[in-house]
Scaffold this motif. Structure first.
Motif, short mmCIF file in Angstrom:
data_model
loop_
_atom_site.label_atom_id
_atom_site.label_comp_id
_atom_site.label_asym_id
_atom_site.label_seq_id
_atom_site.Cartn_x
_atom_site.Cartn_y
_atom_site.Cartn_z
N GLU A 5 5.72 5.89 1.58
CA GLU A 5 5.85 6.53 0.39
C GLU A 5 5.28 5.94 -1.08
N GLU A 6 5.32 4.73 -0.87
CA GLU A 6 4.65 4.12 -2.39
C GLU A 6 2.95 4.39 -2.18
N GLU A 7 2.43 4.49 -1.29
CA GLU A 7 1.03 4.81 -0.96
C GLU A 7 0.74 6.34 -1.18
N GLY A 8 1.73 7.07 -1.05
CA GLY A 8 1.44 8.56 -1.45
C GLY A 8 1.15 9.27 -0.15
N GLU A 9 1.31 8.40 1.08
CA GLU A 9 0.59 9.04 2.28
C GLU A 9 1.65 9.95 2.79
N ARG A 43 15.07 -0.37 -14.50
CA ARG A 43 13.40 0.15 -14.76
C ARG A 43 13.33 0.15 -16.23
N MET A 52 14.13 -2.70 -2.05
CA MET A 52 12.88 -2.95 -2.38
C MET A 52 12.72 -3.04 -3.85
N GLU A 53 13.33 -2.17 -4.53
CA GLU A 53 13.22 -2.20 -6.08
C GLU A 53 14.03 -3.64 -6.46
N ARG A 69 14.84 1.81 -0.61
CA ARG A 69 14.23 1.76 -2.07
C ARG A 69 15.06 0.87 -3.02
N PHE A 95 8.69 3.15 3.89
CA PHE A 95 8.51 2.87 2.47
C PHE A 95 7.13 2.72 1.86
N GLY A 96 6.49 1.82 2.66
CA GLY A 96 4.92 1.60 2.22
C GLY A 96 4.13 3.06 2.09
N MET A 100 9.80 13.44 -0.59
CA MET A 100 10.25 12.35 0.12
C MET A 100 11.70 12.73 0.60
#
Length: 137
Positions: free
Chosen positions: A55-59, A137, A92-93, A89, A52-53, A1
């Protein structure tokens, strides 16, 4: 990332004044606008959310094309768009997520009569259950 991404967007100027926006390196990352200024804003939002999507999906995020390597049609221009991901980030968090829950009628009535804030109560209970002290978190 990475903390910052720069990708070329193609602005396609339609005869009716609308601008179609797409990112050649990121299939499905599209937007539209009615002015260049709005186009930059909408393209930035689309890029940020798309990355962001991913990153979240690990693509894997591809390397951006060079502006000179993008083939354009008549009425198209390339624009370099930046996404500053730490800001995305964080936003979105912190974004609220709507959840639906079910309570017995009598419990709902009693809680409402006492002015219970269901969202705050549920957040506090989840934090306590997970042993989380702060809001993040």
């Amino acid at each position: 990332m990475h903390d910052r991404y720069n990708f070329p967007a193609v602005f396609h100027y339609n005869p009716d004044g609308r601008i179609g926006i797409y990112f050649p390196d990121l299939p499905g990352c599209v937007s539209q606008a009615t002015s260049d200024e709005e186009g930059i804003k909408k393209a930035t939002e689309a890029l940020e959310l798309h990355l962001f999507g991913m990153e979240e999906e690990g693509e894997p995020i591809p390397n951006p094309s060079r502006l000179s390597d993008i083939d354009l049609e008549a009425g198209e221009r390339t624009v370099m768009i930046s996404a500053i991901m730490p800001l995305v980030r964080d936003a979105m968090e912190s974004k609220a997520v709507k959840k639906t829950l079910t309570l017995p009628y009598w419990l709902n009535r009693a809680a409402e009569a006492k002015g219970i804030n269901f969202s705050a109560l549920l957040q506090n209970a989840i934090r306590e259950s997970l042993g989380i002290q702060d809001d993040r978190r």
